[in-house]
Design an enzyme around this catalytic site. Sequence first.
Site, PDB file in Angstrom:
ATOM      1  N   ALA A  11      20.124  47.072-113.441  1.00 49.97           N
ATOM      2  CA  ALA A  11      21.517  47.474-113.668  1.00 49.97           C
ATOM      3  C   ALA A  11      22.020  47.116-115.060  1.00 49.97           C
ATOM      4  O   ALA A  11      22.866  47.804-115.624  1.00 49.97           O
ATOM      5  CB  ALA A  11      22.420  46.848-112.605  1.00 49.97           C
ATOM      6  N   GLN A  13      15.198  50.267-111.277  1.00 47.95           N
ATOM      7  CA  GLN A  13      15.917  49.944-110.039  1.00 47.95           C
ATOM      8  C   GLN A  13      17.226  50.729-109.990  1.00 47.95           C
ATOM      9  O   GLN A  13      17.957  50.636-109.006  1.00 47.95           O
ATOM     10  CB  GLN A  13      16.219  48.443-110.003  1.00 47.95           C
ATOM     11  CG  GLN A  13      14.977  47.580-109.896  1.00 47.95           C
ATOM     12  CD  GLN A  13      15.302  46.095-110.067  1.00 47.95           C
ATOM     13  OE1 GLN A  13      15.351  45.581-111.176  1.00 47.95           O
ATOM     14  NE2 GLN A  13      15.539  45.411-108.974  1.00 47.95           N
ATOM     15  N   ASP A  22      21.056  55.877-111.315  1.00 42.59           N
ATOM     16  CA  ASP A  22      22.065  56.611-112.091  1.00 42.59           C
ATOM     17  C   ASP A  22      21.510  57.794-112.881  1.00 42.59           C
ATOM     18  O   ASP A  22      22.269  58.585-113.444  1.00 42.59           O
ATOM     19  CB  ASP A  22      22.824  55.661-113.035  1.00 42.59           C
ATOM     20  CG  ASP A  22      21.900  54.846-113.951  1.00 42.59           C
ATOM     21  OD1 ASP A  22      20.857  55.378-114.387  1.00 42.59           O
ATOM     22  OD2 ASP A  22      22.239  53.675-114.232  1.00 42.59           O
ATOM     23  N   HIS A  48      14.495  52.482-106.492  1.00 43.12           N
ATOM     24  CA  HIS A  48      15.592  52.378-105.525  1.00 43.12           C
ATOM     25  C   HIS A  48      16.275  53.721-105.271  1.00 43.12           C
ATOM     26  O   HIS A  48      17.414  53.780-104.823  1.00 43.12           O
ATOM     27  CB  HIS A  48      16.597  51.309-105.967  1.00 43.12           C
ATOM     28  CG  HIS A  48      16.041  49.926-105.868  1.00 43.12           C
ATOM     29  ND1 HIS A  48      16.664  48.817-106.393  1.00 43.12           N
ATOM     30  CD2 HIS A  48      14.895  49.452-105.300  1.00 43.12           C
ATOM     31  CE1 HIS A  48      15.934  47.732-106.159  1.00 43.12           C
ATOM     32  NE2 HIS A  48      14.856  48.097-105.504  1.00 43.12           N
ATOM     33  N   CYS A  82      22.417  70.703 -89.064  1.00 49.78           N
ATOM     34  CA  CYS A  82      21.679  70.397 -87.828  1.00 49.78           C
ATOM     35  C   CYS A  82      22.389  69.318 -87.005  1.00 49.78           C
ATOM     36  O   CYS A  82      21.958  68.982 -85.905  1.00 49.78           O
ATOM     37  CB  CYS A  82      20.247  69.951 -88.149  1.00 49.78           C
ATOM     38  SG  CYS A  82      20.094  68.199 -88.601  1.00 49.78           S
ATOM     39  N   THR A  91      17.363  43.304-115.546  1.00 55.03           N
ATOM     40  CA  THR A  91      17.107  43.095-114.122  1.00 55.03           C
ATOM     41  C   THR A  91      17.076  41.602-113.840  1.00 55.03           C
ATOM     42  O   THR A  91      16.531  40.828-114.625  1.00 55.03           O
ATOM     43  CB  THR A  91      15.790  43.776-113.661  1.00 55.03           C
ATOM     44  OG1 THR A  91      15.472  43.312-112.329  1.00 55.03           O
ATOM     45  CG2 THR A  91      14.614  43.467-114.580  1.00 55.03           C
ATOM     46  N   ILE A 143      21.895  43.994-124.464  1.00 57.39           N
ATOM     47  CA  ILE A 143      20.781  44.925-124.341  1.00 57.39           C
ATOM     48  C   ILE A 143      20.893  46.107-125.307  1.00 57.39           C
ATOM     49  O   ILE A 143      19.895  46.564-125.850  1.00 57.39           O
ATOM     50  CB  ILE A 143      20.665  45.389-122.872  1.00 57.39           C
ATOM     51  CG1 ILE A 143      20.186  44.199-122.020  1.00 57.39           C
ATOM     52  CG2 ILE A 143      19.715  46.565-122.720  1.00 57.39           C
ATOM     53  CD1 ILE A 143      20.312  44.396-120.531  1.00 57.39           C
TER      54      ILE A 143
END
Length: 249
Positions: free
Chosen positions: A19, A98, A101, A118, A152, A190, A233
Site C-alpha cells: 500500500a 499486494q 488499485d 490480493h 443468477c 509493504t 517512496i
Amino acid sequence: MPHDHHDHASLTVTALTGAGISTGSGIPDFRGPQGTWTLHPEQAALLELGPYMTDADVRRRGWAAWADSPVWDARPGPAHHALVALEEAGALGAVLTQNFDGLHQQAGSTTDRVVELHGTLATTSCQRCGARSATPDVLARLPHEPDPHCACGGVLKPDVVYFGERLDDTAVERAVAAVTDADVLLAVGTTLTVQPVASLAAIAVEHGARLVIVNAEPTPYDRLADEIVREPIEQALPALVSRLLAELG
C-alpha cells in the site's frame, strides 16, 4: 559497440509492492499510523468473507465503501513509473503487488509482468456462477440496488482477496518463481506482515537475492535486508532504480 541492455541485463530485479507505494497517489494505506484500518477498524470487518457472504448489511456497507474509494481517482506516481523504467531496461522480472488499485498497469507496467496477489478492484465476480463484470458497472447500480446480485441470484463481490479467502494459486506460484529467480528483491511500501506474501522476502534471500526494503516503518524482515531505505517512496524508489540501472550500464 554500445551495449544493448536487453541482451546484457546482468541483473533481474523483482519488486514486491504494498500500500505504501500508492499513498503518494492519494490512496491511504491500511496499517500505517494514518491507515484506513488504524483509524477505522470497522472498515476491516467489511472485508471478512464469511460475514460478507451471509449478511446483506455488511454487503451494503461494503459496496458503499468501494464506491467511495480513492482508487477511482488515483493516478500512478514516480515510484510506479520507476518500475516501468526498470522493465524498459530489460531488468524487471516481475511486479508482485499486494495492491488492488491497478496503478502499476496504469503507469505502463506490462500486464503479464504484474502479479496481483490480493486481486483487483477493477472486476467483480458472482460467487455462485462466476460471471465477471466491470466493477464500475456494478457501482452504477448501487443507487437502486445497494446489495447488487447477479442475474443468477448469486452474491457479487469485487475480485479483491477478502480475509478468509485463499490467494489465487497461480499468482502465488508465479510470485515464488519470480523471487526465486531474482538477483534483487525490492520490497516497497509493504509492512511484510501479511502471509504468504511476507515470506516471499525470505524465499528471495534463501535463493541468494539482495533484499532492499523501502518502507517508512520497520518490518519483521529488516534483519535480512542488505539495505533499508526510510525516505519517502516517491523519491527513494526512482533514486534506487537509477542506481540499479547504472549498475547495469
